[in-house]
Scaffold this motif. Sequence first.
Motif, PDB file in Angstrom:
ATOM      1  N   GLU A   4      40.118  51.663  62.088  1.00  0.00           N
ATOM      2  CA  GLU A   4      41.308  51.358  61.305  1.00  0.00           C
ATOM      3  C   GLU A   4      42.186  52.580  61.094  1.00  0.00           C
ATOM      4  O   GLU A   4      43.393  52.465  60.903  1.00  0.00           O
ATOM      5  CB  GLU A   4      40.905  50.747  59.955  1.00  0.00           C
ATOM      6  CG  GLU A   4      40.489  49.280  60.027  1.00  0.00           C
ATOM      7  CD  GLU A   4      41.592  48.403  60.598  1.00  0.00           C
ATOM      8  OE1 GLU A   4      42.745  48.500  60.120  1.00  0.00           O
ATOM      9  OE2 GLU A   4      41.311  47.632  61.530  1.00  0.00           O
ATOM     10  N   TRP A   5      41.570  53.768  61.096  1.00  0.00           N
ATOM     11  CA  TRP A   5      42.349  54.993  60.876  1.00  0.00           C
ATOM     12  C   TRP A   5      43.434  55.178  61.935  1.00  0.00           C
ATOM     13  O   TRP A   5      44.440  55.880  61.685  1.00  0.00           O
ATOM     14  CB  TRP A   5      41.433  56.213  60.838  1.00  0.00           C
ATOM     15  CG  TRP A   5      40.714  56.514  62.127  1.00  0.00           C
ATOM     16  CD1 TRP A   5      39.491  56.047  62.512  1.00  0.00           C
ATOM     17  CD2 TRP A   5      41.168  57.361  63.187  1.00  0.00           C
ATOM     18  NE1 TRP A   5      39.153  56.545  63.750  1.00  0.00           N
ATOM     19  CE2 TRP A   5      40.156  57.358  64.187  1.00  0.00           C
ATOM     20  CE3 TRP A   5      42.309  58.132  63.385  1.00  0.00           C
ATOM     21  CZ2 TRP A   5      40.275  58.085  65.372  1.00  0.00           C
ATOM     22  CZ3 TRP A   5      42.436  58.855  64.564  1.00  0.00           C
ATOM     23  CH2 TRP A   5      41.421  58.825  65.531  1.00  0.00           C
ATOM     24  N   LEU A   6      43.273  54.551  63.091  1.00  0.00           N
ATOM     25  CA  LEU A   6      44.299  54.653  64.133  1.00  0.00           C
ATOM     26  C   LEU A   6      45.633  54.059  63.674  1.00  0.00           C
ATOM     27  O   LEU A   6      46.689  54.399  64.230  1.00  0.00           O
ATOM     28  CB  LEU A   6      43.842  53.938  65.402  1.00  0.00           C
ATOM     29  CG  LEU A   6      42.656  54.543  66.164  1.00  0.00           C
ATOM     30  CD1 LEU A   6      42.189  53.591  67.250  1.00  0.00           C
ATOM     31  CD2 LEU A   6      43.005  55.904  66.744  1.00  0.00           C
ATOM     32  N   ASN A   7      45.585  53.195  62.678  1.00  0.00           N
ATOM     33  CA  ASN A   7      46.799  52.538  62.184  1.00  0.00           C
ATOM     34  C   ASN A   7      47.502  53.331  61.094  1.00  0.00           C
ATOM     35  O   ASN A   7      48.548  52.894  60.588  1.00  0.00           O
ATOM     36  CB  ASN A   7      46.448  51.141  61.648  1.00  0.00           C
ATOM     37  CG  ASN A   7      45.888  50.234  62.734  1.00  0.00           C
ATOM     38  OD1 ASN A   7      46.390  50.228  63.860  1.00  0.00           O
ATOM     39  ND2 ASN A   7      44.851  49.477  62.412  1.00  0.00           N
ATOM     40  N   ALA A   8      46.957  54.472  60.701  1.00  0.00           N
ATOM     41  CA  ALA A   8      47.607  55.303  59.685  1.00  0.00           C
ATOM     42  C   ALA A   8      48.949  55.803  60.214  1.00  0.00           C
ATOM     43  O   ALA A   8      49.128  55.982  61.422  1.00  0.00           O
ATOM     44  CB  ALA A   8      46.715  56.469  59.299  1.00  0.00           C
ATOM     45  N   PRO A   9      49.932  56.035  59.316  1.00  0.00           N
ATOM     46  CA  PRO A   9      51.259  56.449  59.784  1.00  0.00           C
ATOM     47  C   PRO A   9      51.236  57.811  60.472  1.00  0.00           C
ATOM     48  O   PRO A   9      50.432  58.680  60.144  1.00  0.00           O
ATOM     49  CB  PRO A   9      52.094  56.486  58.495  1.00  0.00           C
ATOM     50  CG  PRO A   9      51.090  56.592  57.388  1.00  0.00           C
ATOM     51  CD  PRO A   9      49.873  55.877  57.854  1.00  0.00           C
ATOM     52  N   VAL A  10      52.136  57.961  61.406  1.00  0.00           N
ATOM     53  CA  VAL A  10      52.311  59.223  62.128  1.00  0.00           C
ATOM     54  C   VAL A  10      53.353  60.059  61.393  1.00  0.00           C
ATOM     55  O   VAL A  10      54.346  59.531  60.878  1.00  0.00           O
ATOM     56  CB  VAL A  10      52.754  58.942  63.575  1.00  0.00           C
ATOM     57  CG1 VAL A  10      53.218  60.210  64.283  1.00  0.00           C
ATOM     58  CG2 VAL A  10      51.612  58.278  64.346  1.00  0.00           C
ATOM     59  N   ALA A  11      53.136  61.367  61.330  1.00  0.00           N
ATOM     60  CA  ALA A  11      54.064  62.260  60.641  1.00  0.00           C
ATOM     61  C   ALA A  11      55.430  62.251  61.332  1.00  0.00           C
ATOM     62  O   ALA A  11      55.539  62.011  62.536  1.00  0.00           O
ATOM     63  CB  ALA A  11      53.498  63.675  60.611  1.00  0.00           C
ATOM     64  N   LYS A  12      56.465  62.509  60.542  1.00  0.00           N
ATOM     65  CA  LYS A  12      57.827  62.552  61.071  1.00  0.00           C
ATOM     66  C   LYS A  12      58.220  63.983  61.418  1.00  0.00           C
ATOM     67  O   LYS A  12      57.851  64.927  60.729  1.00  0.00           O
ATOM     68  CB  LYS A  12      58.807  62.008  60.027  1.00  0.00           C
ATOM     69  CG  LYS A  12      58.514  60.591  59.560  1.00  0.00           C
ATOM     70  CD  LYS A  12      58.811  59.571  60.634  1.00  0.00           C
ATOM     71  CE  LYS A  12      58.674  58.143  60.080  1.00  0.00           C
ATOM     72  NZ  LYS A  12      58.858  57.129  61.150  1.00  0.00           N
ATOM     73  N   LEU A  13      58.974  64.141  62.484  1.00  0.00           N
ATOM     74  CA  LEU A  13      59.541  65.438  62.790  1.00  0.00           C
ATOM     75  C   LEU A  13      60.663  65.748  61.801  1.00  0.00           C
ATOM     76  O   LEU A  13      61.317  64.831  61.288  1.00  0.00           O
ATOM     77  CB  LEU A  13      60.097  65.475  64.213  1.00  0.00           C
ATOM     78  CG  LEU A  13      59.089  65.774  65.330  1.00  0.00           C
ATOM     79  CD1 LEU A  13      58.051  64.662  65.473  1.00  0.00           C
ATOM     80  CD2 LEU A  13      59.806  66.002  66.650  1.00  0.00           C
ATOM     81  N   ASP A  14      60.885  67.021  61.517  1.00  0.00           N
ATOM     82  CA  ASP A  14      61.905  67.433  60.557  1.00  0.00           C
ATOM     83  C   ASP A  14      63.227  67.637  61.290  1.00  0.00           C
ATOM     84  O   ASP A  14      63.451  68.669  61.921  1.00  0.00           O
ATOM     85  CB  ASP A  14      61.471  68.721  59.850  1.00  0.00           C
ATOM     86  CG  ASP A  14      62.315  69.032  58.633  1.00  0.00           C
ATOM     87  OD1 ASP A  14      63.536  68.787  58.691  1.00  0.00           O
ATOM     88  OD2 ASP A  14      61.763  69.525  57.629  1.00  0.00           O
ATOM     89  N   GLU A  15      64.097  66.639  61.215  1.00  0.00           N
ATOM     90  CA  GLU A  15      65.346  66.695  61.956  1.00  0.00           C
ATOM     91  C   GLU A  15      66.349  67.654  61.331  1.00  0.00           C
ATOM     92  O   GLU A  15      67.223  68.188  62.021  1.00  0.00           O
ATOM     93  CB  GLU A  15      65.957  65.291  62.072  1.00  0.00           C
ATOM     94  CG  GLU A  15      65.090  64.312  62.860  1.00  0.00           C
ATOM     95  CD  GLU A  15      64.774  64.806  64.275  1.00  0.00           C
ATOM     96  OE1 GLU A  15      65.628  65.517  64.872  1.00  0.00           O
ATOM     97  OE2 GLU A  15      63.689  64.493  64.798  1.00  0.00           O
ATOM     98  N   ALA A 254      48.857  63.917  65.440  1.00  0.00           N
ATOM     99  CA  ALA A 254      50.179  63.386  65.102  1.00  0.00           C
ATOM    100  C   ALA A 254      50.216  62.855  63.675  1.00  0.00           C
ATOM    101  O   ALA A 254      51.234  62.977  62.981  1.00  0.00           O
ATOM    102  CB  ALA A 254      50.557  62.282  66.092  1.00  0.00           C
ATOM    103  N   GLN A 255      49.130  62.285  63.232  1.00  0.00           N
ATOM    104  CA  GLN A 255      49.083  61.757  61.870  1.00  0.00           C
ATOM    105  C   GLN A 255      49.181  62.863  60.827  1.00  0.00           C
ATOM    106  O   GLN A 255      49.765  62.662  59.755  1.00  0.00           O
ATOM    107  CB  GLN A 255      47.804  60.943  61.670  1.00  0.00           C
ATOM    108  CG  GLN A 255      47.796  59.624  62.431  1.00  0.00           C
ATOM    109  CD  GLN A 255      46.454  58.923  62.385  1.00  0.00           C
ATOM    110  OE1 GLN A 255      45.434  59.534  62.066  1.00  0.00           O
ATOM    111  NE2 GLN A 255      46.426  57.638  62.725  1.00  0.00           N
ATOM    112  N   VAL A 256      48.591  64.025  61.109  1.00  0.00           N
ATOM    113  CA  VAL A 256      48.611  65.125  60.136  1.00  0.00           C
ATOM    114  C   VAL A 256      49.731  66.122  60.406  1.00  0.00           C
ATOM    115  O   VAL A 256      49.875  67.117  59.690  1.00  0.00           O
ATOM    116  CB  VAL A 256      47.261  65.867  60.084  1.00  0.00           C
ATOM    117  CG1 VAL A 256      46.143  64.917  59.682  1.00  0.00           C
ATOM    118  CG2 VAL A 256      46.937  66.543  61.417  1.00  0.00           C
ATOM    119  N   GLY A 257      50.523  65.884  61.441  1.00  0.00           N
ATOM    120  CA  GLY A 257      51.648  66.774  61.727  1.00  0.00           C
ATOM    121  C   GLY A 257      51.256  68.075  62.390  1.00  0.00           C
ATOM    122  O   GLY A 257      51.851  69.121  62.106  1.00  0.00           O
ATOM    123  N   LEU A 258      50.287  68.015  63.300  1.00  0.00           N
ATOM    124  CA  LEU A 258      49.844  69.199  64.040  1.00  0.00           C
ATOM    125  C   LEU A 258      50.296  69.068  65.489  1.00  0.00           C
ATOM    126  O   LEU A 258      49.824  68.182  66.207  1.00  0.00           O
ATOM    127  CB  LEU A 258      48.324  69.330  63.961  1.00  0.00           C
ATOM    128  CG  LEU A 258      47.681  70.487  64.727  1.00  0.00           C
ATOM    129  CD1 LEU A 258      48.194  71.829  64.226  1.00  0.00           C
ATOM    130  CD2 LEU A 258      46.153  70.411  64.630  1.00  0.00           C
TER     131      LEU A 258
END
Length: 350
Positions: A4-15, A254-258
């Motif tokens: 289920e953790w695969l469905n966690a949101p992905v971090a956003k890039l800082d535009e 990607a989820q943690v912004g790395l």
Amino acid sequence: MSVEWLNAPVAKLDETVRAAAEARQQQLTKPPGSLGRLETVAIELAALQGREAPSLEQISIVIFAADHGVADEGVSAFPQAVTTEMIRNFARGGAAISVLARELGARLEVVDVGAVIDPGPLEGVISQRVAAGSSNLAVGAAMSTEQLASALSAGRDAVARAVETKAELFVGGDMGIANTTAATAIAAALLKQPAARLVGPGTGLDSDGVQHKTQVIEQALLLHTALLEQPFEVLRCLGGFEIAALAGAYVAAAQVGLPVLVDGFIATSAALAATHIVPEIRPWLLFAHASAEPGHLLMVEALSAKPLVDLDLRLGEGSGAAVALPLLRMAVALHNNMATFAEADVSEEL
């Protein structure tokens, strides 16, 4: 074990940071665009890291190692014992990636997710063995749903450790005899291409060996045809534990912004699978090098990726990514430390 953790949101890039980094590049003492991709990759890293002055001091390199049941089909020039022997070589510091990691000052760890021969306790090697190798993908599914979940989680755990060490970039590498067969099968299924367009010599097969490898992959694709429209099932039926761990690591990063620097053929097949399962992770993946394996070009094209270097590499282990890292560091140094026209009192264009 749940996925289920695969469905966690992905971090956003800082535009906002991206725009500031783009503006800075325009102000540096050079014609705009004259440093080519060194400019664009620095801007991308700024957006990924959320800071106008990106940094690549803390690098985490993780090698996932496992064996493949399809080796029973004679698709590799080397015996499966080599996987365990290489795990020990990593631990002793004698492998290519060991040397490169030392040169880069990068943190290196090895995760045994399923070598046929258990290497036993070794310094720098984490044991998360799913099984003693995957099953033979040419006669059945490479792994069960539970095994796939375990392998994916091993990748997630590696990213968690990288975050704990304040890593600024994640590199995943692979080790596994016969893993180019699994990677090619994954790519053929997801790209809907015949195996013959993608298959290569791997560790050194001759033309007859490549032809046999192609036949084995086509046999596997035919066997699993009913499930190949589902990316998760493609990874389960045709993948390997280390490929699944890489895919899990890419999603978790990607989820943690790395930010991730993807290595060559095996790593890119994992990225292809991961982006089919969770498409939103794609912006977090940078691609290091163009592999000498024939199928790599089709994969990077499908991922709309442009590798940084092309040196005819096909070793794996994360070695191509490690070789490309100094270029990224130079891009960051130029972005952060060049003077602006105003600072240098240099005239801009008329």
